[in-house]
Scaffold this active site. Structure first.
Site, PDB file in Angstrom:
ATOM      1  N   VAL A  62       1.415  -1.496   0.310  1.00 62.13           N
ATOM      2  CA  VAL A  62       0.641   0.045   0.065  1.00 62.13           C
ATOM      3  C   VAL A  62       0.776   1.118   0.304  1.00 62.13           C
ATOM      4  O   VAL A  62       2.086   1.063   0.586  1.00 62.13           O
ATOM      5  CB  VAL A  62      -0.617   0.009   0.876  1.00 62.13           C
ATOM      6  CG1 VAL A  62      -1.545  -1.191   1.484  1.00 62.13           C
ATOM      7  CG2 VAL A  62      -0.304   0.069   2.556  1.00 62.13           C
ATOM      8  N   VAL A  63       0.162   2.662  -0.710  1.00 60.02           N
ATOM      9  CA  VAL A  63       0.828   3.585  -0.623  1.00 60.02           C
ATOM     10  C   VAL A  63      -0.465   5.154  -0.343  1.00 60.02           C
ATOM     11  O   VAL A  63      -1.197   4.277  -1.177  1.00 60.02           O
ATOM     12  CB  VAL A  63       1.568   4.139  -1.748  1.00 60.02           C
ATOM     13  CG1 VAL A  63       2.227   4.867  -2.066  1.00 60.02           C
ATOM     14  CG2 VAL A  63       2.432   3.109  -2.081  1.00 60.02           C
TER      15      VAL A  63
ATOM     16  N   LEU B 142       7.072   5.654  -4.332  1.00 54.73           N
ATOM     17  CA  LEU B 142       7.533   5.172  -3.534  1.00 54.73           C
ATOM     18  C   LEU B 142       7.352   3.977  -3.045  1.00 54.73           C
ATOM     19  O   LEU B 142       7.305   2.898  -2.118  1.00 54.73           O
ATOM     20  CB  LEU B 142       6.878   5.666  -1.865  1.00 54.73           C
ATOM     21  CG  LEU B 142       6.406   7.568  -1.875  1.00 54.73           C
ATOM     22  CD1 LEU B 142       6.370   7.654  -0.980  1.00 54.73           C
ATOM     23  CD2 LEU B 142       8.199   7.249  -1.431  1.00 54.73           C
TER      24      LEU B 142
ATOM     25  N   ARG C 125      -6.381  -4.165 -11.708  1.00 53.17           N
ATOM     26  CA  ARG C 125      -6.088  -3.058 -12.030  1.00 53.17           C
ATOM     27  C   ARG C 125      -4.576  -2.241 -11.642  1.00 53.17           C
ATOM     28  O   ARG C 125      -4.214  -1.555 -12.379  1.00 53.17           O
ATOM     29  CB  ARG C 125      -6.867  -1.886 -11.918  1.00 53.17           C
ATOM     30  CG  ARG C 125      -7.170  -2.043 -10.021  1.00 53.17           C
ATOM     31  CD  ARG C 125      -8.061  -1.189  -9.513  1.00 53.17           C
ATOM     32  NE  ARG C 125      -8.078  -1.141  -8.031  1.00 53.17           N
ATOM     33  CZ  ARG C 125      -7.234  -0.237  -6.834  1.00 53.17           C
ATOM     34  NH1 ARG C 125      -6.168   0.470  -7.640  1.00 53.17           N
ATOM     35  NH2 ARG C 125      -7.334  -1.383  -5.576  1.00 53.17           N
TER      36      ARG C 125
ATOM     37  N   TYR D 209       2.948  -4.332 -11.329  1.00 56.92           N
ATOM     38  CA  TYR D 209       4.088  -4.922 -10.567  1.00 56.92           C
ATOM     39  C   TYR D 209       4.858  -5.309 -12.471  1.00 56.92           C
ATOM     40  O   TYR D 209       5.747  -6.681 -11.437  1.00 56.92           O
ATOM     41  CB  TYR D 209       3.017  -6.397 -10.410  1.00 56.92           C
ATOM     42  CG  TYR D 209       2.564  -6.070  -9.082  1.00 56.92           C
ATOM     43  CD1 TYR D 209       1.636  -5.943  -8.437  1.00 56.92           C
ATOM     44  CD2 TYR D 209       3.224  -5.595  -8.117  1.00 56.92           C
ATOM     45  CE1 TYR D 209       0.438  -5.456  -7.147  1.00 56.92           C
ATOM     46  CE2 TYR D 209       2.921  -5.524  -6.750  1.00 56.92           C
ATOM     47  CZ  TYR D 209       1.577  -5.558  -5.904  1.00 56.92           C
ATOM     48  OH  TYR D 209       1.373  -5.399  -5.387  1.00 56.92           O
TER      49      TYR D 209
END
Lengths: 147, 250
Positions: A79-80, A89, A116, A121
């Site tokens: 998560v960001v 990040l 999405r 990745y």
């Protein structure tokens, strides 16, 4: 480089406020989970990385990987914080997590990606369904839909 | 015939440098049951525990068993809703049969994680998996949340206490002890395949994980075993979520 922008890389949960982390999870759309259970999960996670924003002392990015520390690892909870997205990040956290896993000798690094974010990745080196392998999840509902 | 493989790597050794095993200090005080006995050079020890079952079901099985010497399937009951409430015993007999020569063979399931790493190596050889260093195998088992095994126990008639115990199946799961578990390395000795043992093994592992309140149980399946797992309640790409691997060797 991160530090110059005020972002501190952390590798343990000692200074991590679980409730702040939970807020980031919720902000990106995860269901709100019991902080005590989150703590158990993190305590039983052998590799994790988070980025603390110096000014607020709060976590702004996070990723962790479970596994056997020898052959296989699965990355979870990447998560960001939405207010800090688009700055690299997420990429920073993932690259360093992968490095840590490789240093342990783990060669098989997997994850489950929502459709999405496949594009997030892929440039990091992840391939979907290589060789026809499928990620599968147990569902009590599908239990009754036998072939 | 290959064992049922769910490993991400197919063939080929890991090319990454082998690092020494510094202790991975996971605080395991939350472990609900032990899954890491001494895997080094210890021999497997028999620890059949008497466990509680639904009395009425097992009574009906036993009464049939005593009447004759034929194969007695003592397979755990099919999944009924009620079954999930009863705590699953750590070790129990799946199948018991008497061979024509009088030898009694039991197939025993255990989630106690008691695996002799040499036996595991032998089993992996039988299913055709590439060799992995024993020390790494041992470490992987030790770091797994759940290690389930199938053993064949053969007792000759009249040889009191003399029995032959062989590892014929294994499955393991890693987990964060709270939310997620992933099943790896499901394998059954080729000479024991085709009897539903693989299905029983996975089904019991799933049940054990559910009883530990692990809500998300996942695995990665080679294409030829996707249907095998579908049949056990696993769904590929749920909601379009895709399994991805970092630089896979394909």
């Amino acid at each position: 480089e991160l530090e110059s922008r005020g972002f501190i890389l952390r590798r343990t949960i000692s200074d991590l406020d679980i409730n702040h982390l939970n807020s980031v999870f919720v902000a990106v759309g995860f269901p709100r989970r019991d902080p005590d259970k989150i703590r158990v999960a993190l305590e039983n996670t052998s590799s994790l990385l988070w980025i603390e924003y110096e000014k607020t002392r709060r976590p702004v990015a996070f990723a962790r990987a479970t596994g056997d520390d020898v052959f296989n690892a699965i990355v979870w909870d990447v998560v960001v914080d939405p207010s800090y997205q688009g700055m690299g990040l997420g990429k920073a956290v993932m690259e360093r997590l992968i490095d840590e896993l490789l240093e342990k000798g783990v060669c098989n690094i997997a994850l489950y990606s929502e459709p999405r974010v496949l594009g997030f990745y892929r440039p990091l080196g992840f391939v979907a369904d290589p060789g026809g392998i499928r990620g599968m999840v147990y569902s009590r509902k599908s239990k009754n839909k036998k072939l | 015939m290959l064992g049922i493989s769910t490993r991400g790597l197919k063939g080929g050794e890991c090319l990454c440098p082998i690092v020494s095993f510094g202790c991975q200090c996971q605080s395991s005080n939350q472990l609900l049951f032990s899954s890491n006995p001494n895997y080094g050079l210890s021999k497997t020890s028999r620890k059949l525990k008497v466990s509680r079952f639904k009395a009425r079901f097992w009574e009906s099985i036993r009464s049939g068993f005593l009447k004759n010497n034929s194969t007695q399937v003592m397979e755990a009951p099919p999944d009924l809703e009620e079954e999930e409430e009863e705590p699953m015993p750590e070790e129990f007999v799946l199948i018991e049969k008497t061979q024509p020569d009088g030898v009694i063979e039991q197939i025993i399931f255990s989630s106690g994680g008691d695996v002799n790493v040499y036996e595991l190596q032998t089993l992996c050889d039988k299913v055709g998996w590439p060799r992995r260093p024993l020390s790494k195998l041992a470490a992987a088992l030790k770091n797994s949340y759940l290690v389930a095994t199938l053993h064949s126990i053969r007792k000759s008639p009249g040889s009191e206490g003399n029995e032959q115990r062989t590892l014929i199946g294994m499955a393991r799961a890693t987990s964060d002890h709270a939310f997620n578990a992933t099943i790896w390395d499901v394998l059954v000795d080729p000479s024991y395949q085709g009897q539903g043992l693989g299905k029983a093994l996975v089904e019991k592992v799933v049940r054990a994980l559910l009883q530990k309140d692990i809500g998300n149980i996942s695995l990665f399946a080679d294409s030829q075993v996707v249907d095998f797992y579908r049949n056990l309640g696993f769904e590929p790409d749920p909601e379009g979520i895709k399994g991805m691997f970092w630089h896979p060797k394909y």
